[in-house]
Design a protein around this motif. Structure first.
Motif, PDB file in Angstrom:
ATOM      1  N   ARG A   9       0.862  -1.190   0.000  1.00 16.19           N
ATOM      2  CA  ARG A   9       0.000   0.000   0.000  1.00 16.19           C
ATOM      3  C   ARG A   9       0.890   1.229   0.000  1.00 16.19           C
ATOM      4  NH1 ARG A   9      -3.680   0.435   4.941  1.00 16.19           N
ATOM      5  NH2 ARG A   9      -1.763   1.247   5.826  1.00 16.19           N
ATOM      6  N   CYS A  10       0.594   2.151  -0.913  1.00 17.68           N
ATOM      7  CA  CYS A  10       1.419   3.352  -1.010  1.00 17.68           C
ATOM      8  C   CYS A  10       1.200   4.223   0.220  1.00 17.68           C
ATOM      9  CB  CYS A  10       1.066   4.129  -2.277  1.00 17.68           C
ATOM     10  SG  CYS A  10       1.887   5.749  -2.316  1.00 17.68           S
ATOM     11  N   SER A  11       2.297   4.705   0.805  1.00 20.44           N
ATOM     12  CA  SER A  11       2.192   5.518   2.017  1.00 20.44           C
ATOM     13  C   SER A  11       1.706   6.927   1.701  1.00 20.44           C
ATOM     14  CB  SER A  11       3.547   5.566   2.725  1.00 20.44           C
ATOM     15  OG  SER A  11       4.519   6.161   1.882  1.00 20.44           O
ATOM     16  N   LEU A  12       1.696   7.319   0.417  1.00 21.26           N
ATOM     17  CA  LEU A  12       1.192   8.654   0.068  1.00 21.26           C
ATOM     18  C   LEU A  12      -0.260   8.592  -0.422  1.00 21.26           C
ATOM     19  CD1 LEU A  12       4.257  10.345  -1.713  1.00 21.26           C
ATOM     20  CD2 LEU A  12       3.552  10.483   0.694  1.00 21.26           C
ATOM     21  N   CYS A  13      -0.516   7.848  -1.510  1.00 24.14           N
ATOM     22  CA  CYS A  13      -1.870   7.849  -2.086  1.00 24.14           C
ATOM     23  C   CYS A  13      -2.717   6.691  -1.567  1.00 24.14           C
ATOM     24  CB  CYS A  13      -1.810   7.827  -3.615  1.00 24.14           C
ATOM     25  SG  CYS A  13      -1.221   6.275  -4.317  1.00 24.14           S
ATOM     26  N   GLN A  14      -2.143   5.831  -0.755  1.00 25.61           N
ATOM     27  CA  GLN A  14      -2.877   4.720  -0.116  1.00 25.61           C
ATOM     28  C   GLN A  14      -3.345   3.644  -1.106  1.00 25.61           C
ATOM     29  OE1 GLN A  14      -2.931   4.729   3.267  1.00 25.61           O
ATOM     30  NE2 GLN A  14      -1.878   6.688   3.118  1.00 25.61           N
ATOM     31  N   THR A  25       8.757   1.508  -5.556  1.00 27.52           N
ATOM     32  CA  THR A  25       7.941   2.597  -5.008  1.00 27.52           C
ATOM     33  C   THR A  25       6.646   2.709  -5.816  1.00 27.52           C
ATOM     34  OG1 THR A  25       9.176   4.117  -6.407  1.00 27.52           O
ATOM     35  CG2 THR A  25       9.896   3.937  -4.117  1.00 27.52           C
ATOM     36  N   CYS A  26       5.739   3.552  -5.340  1.00 24.44           N
ATOM     37  CA  CYS A  26       4.432   3.702  -6.000  1.00 24.44           C
ATOM     38  C   CYS A  26       4.607   4.245  -7.416  1.00 24.44           C
ATOM     39  CB  CYS A  26       3.554   4.637  -5.184  1.00 24.44           C
ATOM     40  SG  CYS A  26       1.983   5.028  -5.984  1.00 24.44           S
ATOM     41  N   PRO A  27       4.041   3.546  -8.428  1.00 25.91           N
ATOM     42  CA  PRO A  27       4.196   4.020  -9.808  1.00 25.91           C
ATOM     43  C   PRO A  27       3.509   5.377 -10.027  1.00 25.91           C
ATOM     44  CG  PRO A  27       2.800   2.046  -9.710  1.00 25.91           C
ATOM     45  CD  PRO A  27       3.310   2.278  -8.328  1.00 25.91           C
ATOM     46  N   ALA A  28       2.500   5.703  -9.219  1.00 21.23           N
ATOM     47  CA  ALA A  28       1.772   6.956  -9.435  1.00 21.23           C
ATOM     48  C   ALA A  28       2.523   8.163  -8.885  1.00 21.23           C
ATOM     49  CB  ALA A  28       0.383   6.863  -8.808  1.00 21.23           C
ATOM     50  N   ASP A  29       3.078   8.045  -7.686  1.00 17.64           N
ATOM     51  CA  ASP A  29       3.636   9.239  -7.044  1.00 17.64           C
ATOM     52  C   ASP A  29       5.013   9.005  -6.406  1.00 17.64           C
ATOM     53  OD1 ASP A  29       3.017   7.719  -4.842  1.00 17.64           O
ATOM     54  OD2 ASP A  29       1.218   8.855  -4.347  1.00 17.64           O
ATOM     55  N   GLY A  30       5.584   7.831  -6.587  1.00 12.05           N
ATOM     56  CA  GLY A  30       6.915   7.572  -6.032  1.00 12.05           C
ATOM     57  C   GLY A  30       6.927   7.373  -4.524  1.00 12.05           C
TER      58      GLY A  30
HETATM   59 ZN    ZN Z   1       1.104   6.433  -4.367  1.00  6.30          ZN
END
Ligand code: ZN
Ligand code: PLP
Length: 420
Positions: A9-14, A25-30
């Motif tokens: 689970r991305c720690s920024l966008c969840q 890392t998250c492909p959407a926001d790193g």
């Molecule tokens: Zn994210």
């Protein structure tokens, strides 16, 4: 090998995602990815959370997202399981009732980083990665090189050319391919990601590979087990009134984020009811996380890092957002300490028998400041994390030490000296 189930689970966008083989890392926001275990399943079988016959961090295999990679009777198996000392004299000097130190210099390569590198190597074995690469100020690389050597695998390390010689010696002697970069840790970091991509290497970079925090969280499990073994009247026992306050040096922020994750895992499987307070200590000259904390920001602004504590000398902390949350969500605080305060802390720890490298001693310097500022009261139990051995950076330790007199080898000279 039977891989355990987990998701990211991305720690920024969840955003949740399935655990593909090569995800960093998250492909959407790193954003940094949190590893989520099957907490429901673990709750139901809660007597099997610990493997009692294991000594080091492999004791907590049921709570790790990797399968057992073997490597028995090698240094690989000895990561973690570090001792906790009670520091009576230091506690008295600070007016505290009780003070403990968990000594991570007792890891196989003499730093906390062995925990992360062991779990990343387990993951590498699982996905069949032939080469593992990392950027490092020295310790992460030494840990990866050592673990790879123990398992007979190949490691590539990018480190700043200015890394302390003892750390470079470790990299070389463990047989890693060592590439020294004319630049900072941050330069080495970015180059490593490019090289991993170009050559198909598995990248261990701190605050990039989601498995480093999973290794680091095992320190939380050990602290919990240590607390549950404390006599009920000890201020550090789980039944005691005040929560434990843990002082952690912060560079990239991955250690403090990992320890936070470990305690959150314990909460999720229902074996603890509250989190200890986490205090993040940074060097004044490398304080990007503390700056964000004090300005109530959610994003981290890079700095140009300068400190004697090379292991926490970081321009842009790669796990800064989760580090901030670790402090905020546990009722802790950020602290900054000067190089002079770090050197004084090396000396204070030395006098109670602990040899810390500058970054490790920063935790102690942070505690001194927290007591001065009234952030810690005398009754509160405190645990310092010494993250690395002073033998890693002898030059820094000598700056904190007194000079020894040199004499002719005669008894008269000794007498003359002792009369002075
Ligand atoms: Zn994210
Ligand atoms: C890496 C390291 C730290 C800091 O850990 P981060 O995850 O970068 O915050 C502290 N002390 C020592 C000795 C280290 O090697």
């Amino acid at each position: 090998m039977n891989s355990p189930r987990f998701t990211y689970r991305c720690s920024l966008c969840q955003r949740a995602s399935e655990a593909a083989e090569l995800t960093y890392t998250c492909p959407a926001d790193g954003g940094n990815l949190d590893v989520l275990l099957d907490y429901e399943g673990l709750r139901r079988q809660n007597q099997a959370l610990i493997l009692p016959e294991e000594r080091g961090l492999w004791r907590y295999l049921p709570l790790l997202p990797v399968a057992d990679p073997g490597g028995h009777e090698t240094p690989f198996r000895e990561a973690g399981g570090t001792p906790v000392y009670q520091l009576h004299a230091l506690a008295a000097g600070l007016g505290l009732r009780a003070l403990w130190l968990k000594d991570e210099s007792r890891n196989p390569s003499a730093s906390f980083k062995d925990r992360a590198s062991a779990v990343v190597m387990a993951r590498a074995a699982e996905i069949g990665a032939e080469v593992v690469v990392t950027a490092s100020t020295g310790n992460a690389g030494a840990a990866l090189a050592g673990m790879a050597a123990a398992l007979g695998r190949k490691a590539v390390i990018f480190a700043p050319r200015a890394a302390p010689p003892a750390k470079i010696a470790q990299l070389l002697i463990f047989g890693a391919q060592v590439i020294l970069v004319e630049g900072s840790y941050d330069d080495a970091f970015d180059l490593t990601i490019q090289a991993a991509h170009e050559f198909g290497w598995y990248c261990r970079n701190t605050g990039y590979n989601p498995f480093t925090a999973e290794g680091k969280k095992t320190a939380a499990f050990e602290i919990w087990e240590w607390q549950s073994r404390q006599p009920p009247r000890s201020p550090a026992s789980l039944q005691a009134g005040a929560p434990l306050s843990i002082f952690i040096p912060v560079g990239d922020g991955n250690i403090i984020a990992g320890i936070h994750k470990g305690f959150k895992d314990l909460l999720a499987v229902g074996v603890i009811e509250r989190l200890p307070r986490l205090f993040g200590v940074q060097a004044e000259g490398s304080a990007a996380v503390a700056n964000a904390f004090f300005s109530q920001a959610d994003r981290i602004q890079p700095v140009t890092a300068h400190t004697i504590a090379d292991s926490i000398s970081v321009d842009l902390p790669r796990d800064g957002v989760r580090a901030l949350r670790a402090v905020r969500e546990t009722g802790g605080c950020c602290l900054t300490v000067s190089d002079a305060e770090i050197l004084r802390a090396i000396a204070s720890l030395g006098r109670v028998g602990v040899l810390a490298e500058p970054a490790g001693a920063a935790a102690c310097a942070g505690l001194v400041k927290a007591v001065e500022q009234g952030l810690i009261t005398p009754e509160e139990p405190v645990l310092l994390l010494n993250t690395g051995s002073g033998l890693k950076d002898v030059r820094a330790v000598l700056q904190a030490a007194p000079e020894a007199p040199v004499i002719e080898p005669t008894l008269e000279e000794v007498q003359r000296l002792l009369r002075q």
